[in-house]
Design a protein around this motif. Structure first.
Motif, short mmCIF file in Angstrom:
data_model
loop_
_atom_site.label_atom_id
_atom_site.label_comp_id
_atom_site.label_asym_id
_atom_site.label_seq_id
_atom_site.Cartn_x
_atom_site.Cartn_y
_atom_site.Cartn_z
N GLN A 42 -29.29 14.46 22.15
CA GLN A 42 -29.09 14.13 23.56
C GLN A 42 -27.75 13.43 23.77
OE1 GLN A 42 -30.84 14.89 26.30
NE2 GLN A 42 -32.24 16.09 25.05
N TYR A 43 -27.44 12.52 22.88
CA TYR A 43 -26.15 11.81 22.95
C TYR A 43 -24.99 12.80 22.82
CZ TYR A 43 -22.11 9.20 21.32
OH TYR A 43 -20.85 8.71 21.16
N ILE A 44 -25.09 13.71 21.88
CA ILE A 44 -24.04 14.71 21.68
C ILE A 44 -23.90 15.59 22.92
CG2 ILE A 44 -23.38 16.76 20.34
CD1 ILE A 44 -24.60 15.29 17.89
N PHE A 45 -25.02 15.99 23.50
CA PHE A 45 -24.96 16.77 24.75
C PHE A 45 -24.22 15.99 25.83
CE2 PHE A 45 -29.14 19.13 23.67
CZ PHE A 45 -28.44 20.17 23.09
N LYS A 46 -24.58 14.74 26.02
CA LYS A 46 -23.99 13.92 27.06
C LYS A 46 -22.48 13.79 26.85
CE LYS A 46 -23.82 11.01 30.50
NZ LYS A 46 -23.79 11.53 31.85
N ARG A 47 -22.07 13.54 25.63
CA ARG A 47 -20.64 13.37 25.32
C ARG A 47 -19.87 14.68 25.45
NH1 ARG A 47 -18.36 8.42 24.94
NH2 ARG A 47 -16.80 9.47 23.72
N SER A 48 -20.54 15.80 25.27
CA SER A 48 -19.87 17.09 25.24
C SER A 48 -19.79 17.79 26.59
CB SER A 48 -20.58 18.02 24.26
OG SER A 48 -20.60 17.47 22.98
N LEU A 49 -20.68 17.47 27.49
CA LEU A 49 -20.80 18.26 28.71
C LEU A 49 -19.72 18.03 29.75
CD1 LEU A 49 -24.60 18.47 29.43
CD2 LEU A 49 -23.02 20.33 28.98
N ILE A 70 -37.16 5.64 23.27
CA ILE A 70 -36.68 4.35 22.78
C ILE A 70 -35.29 4.52 22.18
CG2 ILE A 70 -37.11 2.48 21.13
CD1 ILE A 70 -40.15 3.42 21.35
N PHE A 71 -35.15 5.54 21.34
CA PHE A 71 -33.86 5.78 20.70
C PHE A 71 -32.78 6.14 21.71
CE2 PHE A 71 -36.81 7.00 17.13
CZ PHE A 71 -36.63 5.83 16.42
N VAL A 72 -33.13 6.92 22.72
CA VAL A 72 -32.17 7.29 23.76
C VAL A 72 -31.70 6.04 24.51
CG1 VAL A 72 -31.92 8.45 26.00
CG2 VAL A 72 -32.85 9.69 24.05
N LEU A 73 -32.60 5.14 24.82
CA LEU A 73 -32.22 3.91 25.51
C LEU A 73 -31.24 3.10 24.67
CD1 LEU A 73 -32.92 2.08 28.05
CD2 LEU A 73 -34.35 0.83 26.43
N ILE A 74 -31.53 2.97 23.39
CA ILE A 74 -30.66 2.19 22.50
C ILE A 74 -29.29 2.87 22.36
CG2 ILE A 74 -30.35 1.41 20.11
CD1 ILE A 74 -33.48 1.11 20.06
N ILE A 75 -29.29 4.16 22.13
CA ILE A 75 -28.03 4.90 21.98
C ILE A 75 -27.22 4.86 23.28
CG2 ILE A 75 -27.06 7.22 21.68
CD1 ILE A 75 -29.34 7.71 19.61
N ALA A 83 -27.16 2.58 25.57
CA ALA A 83 -26.57 1.25 25.75
C ALA A 83 -25.44 1.02 24.74
CB ALA A 83 -27.63 0.17 25.61
N ALA A 84 -25.70 1.35 23.48
CA ALA A 84 -24.74 1.04 22.42
C ALA A 84 -23.51 1.94 22.43
CB ALA A 84 -25.44 1.11 21.06
N LEU A 85 -23.71 3.23 22.67
CA LEU A 85 -22.60 4.17 22.51
C LEU A 85 -22.02 4.68 23.83
CD1 LEU A 85 -24.02 6.29 19.54
CD2 LEU A 85 -22.48 4.31 19.46
N LEU A 86 -22.80 4.63 24.89
CA LEU A 86 -22.30 5.11 26.18
C LEU A 86 -22.03 3.98 27.17
CD1 LEU A 86 -24.65 8.21 26.64
CD2 LEU A 86 -22.24 8.21 25.94
N GLY A 87 -22.41 2.76 26.78
CA GLY A 87 -22.18 1.61 27.64
C GLY A 87 -23.05 1.58 28.89
N GLU A 88 -24.18 2.30 28.85
CA GLU A 88 -25.07 2.29 30.01
C GLU A 88 -25.75 0.94 30.14
OE1 GLU A 88 -27.72 5.65 29.93
OE2 GLU A 88 -26.06 7.09 29.89
#
Length: 119
Positions: free
Chosen positions: A22-29, A83-88, A90-95
């Motif tokens: 999901q993180y990769i999708f978000k960063r790539s789109l 849970i993992f999406v929430l953590i990622i 916040a940590a990697l996307l600054g949400e």
């Protein structure tokens, strides 16, 4: 047949891998438009293709867990991906994480714990 703890562990691993996809999708789109050009652009995007590959890896792991555990237990444990999406996020996307999101995740954790305890 896999043991109880191993089924939980590999289901959780699968959920984590899906969150990474999901993180990769978000960063790539970037900005996606649902039209012919947008669809072909997404399907040729290396990040999206990597995310799809990672999804398939997760699926293989998930199917292994499912083959040894009960669907009514394995699938709710897979919800740990939230849970993992929430953590990622916040940590990697600054949400921003607010009290409502934290409460929602805590309820998911409680639900996972209740379901897992019935295995």
């Amino acid at each position: 047949m896999l043991g109880y703890a191993l089924v939980i562990a590999i289901t959780t691993l699968s959920a984590f891998i899906v969150a990474v996809a999901q993180y990769i999708f978000k960063r790539s789109l970037g900005r996606f438009k649902f039209n012919t050009k947008g669809i072909f652009g997404v399907l040729s995007n290396k990040g999206v293709l990597l995310g799809i590959f990672i999804y398939f890896v997760s699926l293989g792991i998930y199917l292994t867990a499912l083959s040894s555990g009960e669907l009514s237990v394995v699938y709710p444990i897979f919800a740990s991906s939230f849970i993992f999406v929430l953590i990622i996020s916040a940590a990697l996307l600054g949400e921003k994480i607010n009290a409502f999101r934290i409460t929602g995740v805590l309820l998911i954790v409680l639900g996972i714990a209740l379901v897992a305890s019935t295995m």
